[in-house]
Scaffold this active site. Structure first.
Site, short mmCIF file in Angstrom:
data_model
loop_
_atom_site.label_atom_id
_atom_site.label_comp_id
_atom_site.label_asym_id
_atom_site.label_seq_id
_atom_site.Cartn_x
_atom_site.Cartn_y
_atom_site.Cartn_z
N TYR A 1 51.68 42.51 44.05
CA TYR A 1 50.48 41.68 43.84
C TYR A 1 50.82 40.19 43.89
O TYR A 1 49.92 39.36 43.98
CB TYR A 1 49.84 41.93 42.47
CG TYR A 1 49.39 43.32 42.16
CD1 TYR A 1 49.18 44.27 43.15
CD2 TYR A 1 49.17 43.71 40.84
CE1 TYR A 1 48.77 45.56 42.83
CE2 TYR A 1 48.76 44.98 40.51
CZ TYR A 1 48.57 45.91 41.51
OH TYR A 1 48.16 47.17 41.17
N HIS B 1 54.96 52.69 42.35
CA HIS B 1 53.62 52.18 42.70
C HIS B 1 53.01 52.96 43.87
O HIS B 1 53.59 52.98 44.96
CB HIS B 1 53.78 50.71 43.10
CG HIS B 1 52.49 49.95 43.21
ND1 HIS B 1 52.46 48.59 43.38
CD2 HIS B 1 51.19 50.35 43.18
CE1 HIS B 1 51.20 48.18 43.46
NE2 HIS B 1 50.41 49.24 43.35
N1 NAP Z 1 47.68 52.18 42.84
C1 NAP Z 1 47.74 51.20 41.98
O1 NAP Z 1 48.74 51.00 41.37
C2 NAP Z 1 46.52 50.36 41.68
C3 NAP Z 1 45.47 50.31 42.60
C4 NAP Z 1 44.36 49.57 42.25
C5 NAP Z 1 44.30 48.88 41.05
N2 NAP Z 1 45.36 48.93 40.18
C6 NAP Z 1 45.34 48.20 38.90
O2 NAP Z 1 44.05 48.31 38.34
C7 NAP Z 1 43.52 46.99 38.12
C8 NAP Z 1 42.04 46.99 38.26
O3 NAP Z 1 41.73 47.08 39.66
P1 NAP Z 1 40.68 48.04 40.24
O4 NAP Z 1 41.10 48.31 41.62
O5 NAP Z 1 40.51 49.15 39.28
O6 NAP Z 1 39.40 47.14 40.32
P2 NAP Z 1 38.29 46.89 39.22
O7 NAP Z 1 38.88 46.14 38.09
O8 NAP Z 1 37.58 48.16 38.94
O9 NAP Z 1 37.27 45.98 40.04
C9 NAP Z 1 37.54 44.68 40.35
C10 NAP Z 1 36.38 44.11 41.19
O10 NAP Z 1 35.19 44.13 40.42
C11 NAP Z 1 34.66 42.80 40.33
N3 NAP Z 1 34.14 42.65 38.98
C12 NAP Z 1 34.82 42.82 37.81
N4 NAP Z 1 33.99 42.63 36.77
C13 NAP Z 1 32.76 42.31 37.28
C14 NAP Z 1 31.50 42.00 36.69
N5 NAP Z 1 31.33 41.98 35.37
N6 NAP Z 1 30.46 41.74 37.52
C15 NAP Z 1 30.60 41.78 38.86
N7 NAP Z 1 31.79 42.06 39.48
C16 NAP Z 1 32.86 42.33 38.69
C17 NAP Z 1 35.82 41.86 40.59
O11 NAP Z 1 35.37 40.65 41.17
P3 NAP Z 1 35.42 39.26 40.34
O12 NAP Z 1 36.81 38.73 40.46
O13 NAP Z 1 34.40 38.43 41.03
O14 NAP Z 1 35.05 39.57 38.92
C18 NAP Z 1 36.65 42.69 41.60
O15 NAP Z 1 36.16 42.51 42.90
C19 NAP Z 1 44.24 46.13 39.15
O16 NAP Z 1 44.17 44.79 38.82
C20 NAP Z 1 45.60 46.70 39.07
O17 NAP Z 1 46.24 46.19 37.92
C21 NAP Z 1 46.46 49.67 40.49
#
Ligand code: NAP
Length: 314
Positions: free
Chosen positions: A59, A119
């Site tokens: 990241y 990962h």
């Molecule tokens: N395989 C892996 O290891 C893997 C893969 C994916 C994720 N992850 C981990 O999981 C974490 C979370 O990621 P995720 O993929 O699950 O995504 P998420 O946190 O479910 O979604 C993030 C997205 O939602 C938007 N968002 C968040 N809160 C919001 C709100 N209140 N209103 C409107 N939009 C909102 C964010 O944009 P804004 O910035 O505009 O808020 C961003 O585009 C990552 O940071 C990472 O640490 C790990």
């Protein structure tokens, strides 16, 4: 903030975890935000009581986390980071793990990672990860450079959790990071019963992602599911699925519905939230701390999406 115990690790962690990757990368995905802004998001999270911070070598936010936590007592935060798998044909993949960890420690300004993950392990990688990489992960744990070993699944490639289903039988992990959301709750039956039995800590990723933060995107996805016969048209008004979710749960926003759905799932320890927007972070913490969705809403979501195991929420 509320805190819980992360499975067999015994770590006391906040039920909200800050994700420093995903579609937002602390706001850095959007080039208009500065490093200072990203550091501010991490500090805001800590001020809100979040002590679980998830990043990864890939990241490129480990250095930001390192700067944000400099000066804070080390035991105030639980650091989770990850190493992308080296190529299985690499001559010395063990050394790649050691080098990756050394770099992560330096970026994060610490001498020990609390949870170190392999990962994005896909089913095709699993034998290699178990046979070639786990021995070095265990050695690093014995040396005290990492405290607990985790894995994150490649949810986009493996939305029905095949890798986790296989590997959990073999008791490799202290902690797992699992894709789970209201559009694909399949981990409930295929993963969480095992993690609960074996006391493996569970981190929830993909709670919101794009489909559950952008109402128009959700409408398109639901309409498509109805067209393909994956969701019954009688189950939900395809033209306005968001309306039902908000009206019947008295939630303010779609992300609130999505976070409350995940937070109260038996078996989820930490719900990760990734954002670069301070207002979103504040709202998301509030949402995650709200009560479970009303029972009739949960039943309708289960009747509509409960059998799906192919969507990611992207
Ligand atoms: N395989 C892996 O290891 C893997 C893969 C994916 C994720 N992850 C981990 O999981 C974490 C979370 O990621 P995720 O993929 O699950 O995504 P998420 O946190 O479910 O979604 C993030 C997205 O939602 C938007 N968002 C968040 N809160 C919001 C709100 N209140 N209103 C409107 N939009 C909102 C964010 O944009 P804004 O910035 O505009 O808020 C961003 O585009 C990552 O940071 C990472 O640490 C790990």
């Amino acid at each position: 903030m509320e805190y819980t115990t992360l499975g067999k690790t015994g770590l006391k962690v906040s039920v909200v975890g800050l994700g420093c990757g995903g579609p937002s990368r602390l706001g850095l995905r959007d080039n208009s935000n500065s490093e200072g802004h990203a550091i501010g998001i991490v500090r805001q999270a800590i001020d809100l009581g979040i002590n679980f911070i998830d990043t990864a070598q890939s990241y490129e936010t480990e250095g930001i986390v390192g700067k944000a936590i400099a000066g804070i007592p080390r035991d105030r935060v639980v650091i989770s980071t990850k190493k992308t798998l080296p190529d299985a044909r690499h001559k010395n993949p063990e050394n790649e793990i050691k080098k990756g960890l050394a770099q992560s420690l330096k970026q994060l300004g610490t001498d020990c990672i609390d949870v170190y993950h392999l990962h994005g392990v896909e089913p095709k990688d699993y034998d290699f990860a178990r046979d070639r990489l786990m021995p070095v992960m265990r050695r690093l744990r014995e040396e005290g450079k990492i405290r607990f070993i985790g894995v994150t699944e490649g949810f986009v490639q493996d939305p029905s959790h095949q890798m986790l289903q296989q590997s959990l039988k073999e008791n490799l992990w202290d902690v797992v990071m699992v894709g789970f959301n209201l559009l694909n709750p399949s981990a409930r039956s295929t993963v969480f019963s095992t993690t609960r039995d074996k006391c493996v800590g569970v981190l929830n990723m993909f709670a919101v992602r794009r489909a559950l933060s952008q109402p128009e995107r959700l409408k398109t996805i639901v309409a498509d599911l109805i067209r393909k016969g994956a969701v019954s048209p009688s189950a939900m008004n395809g033209k306005d699925p968001v309306d039902f979710m908000l009206r019947e749960s008295s939630a303010q926003t779609l992300p609130e519905v999505a976070y409350r759905f995940c937070r109260h799932e038996r078996g989820v320890d930490v719900v990760l939230t990734g954002t670069g927007n301070p207002e979103h972070l504040k709202a998301n913490v509030e949402s995650i701390l709200k009560p479970a969705l009303p029972e009739p809403v949960q039943q309708k979501l289960e009747a509509t999406f409960g059998k799906l195991d192919h969507l990611t929420g992207n």
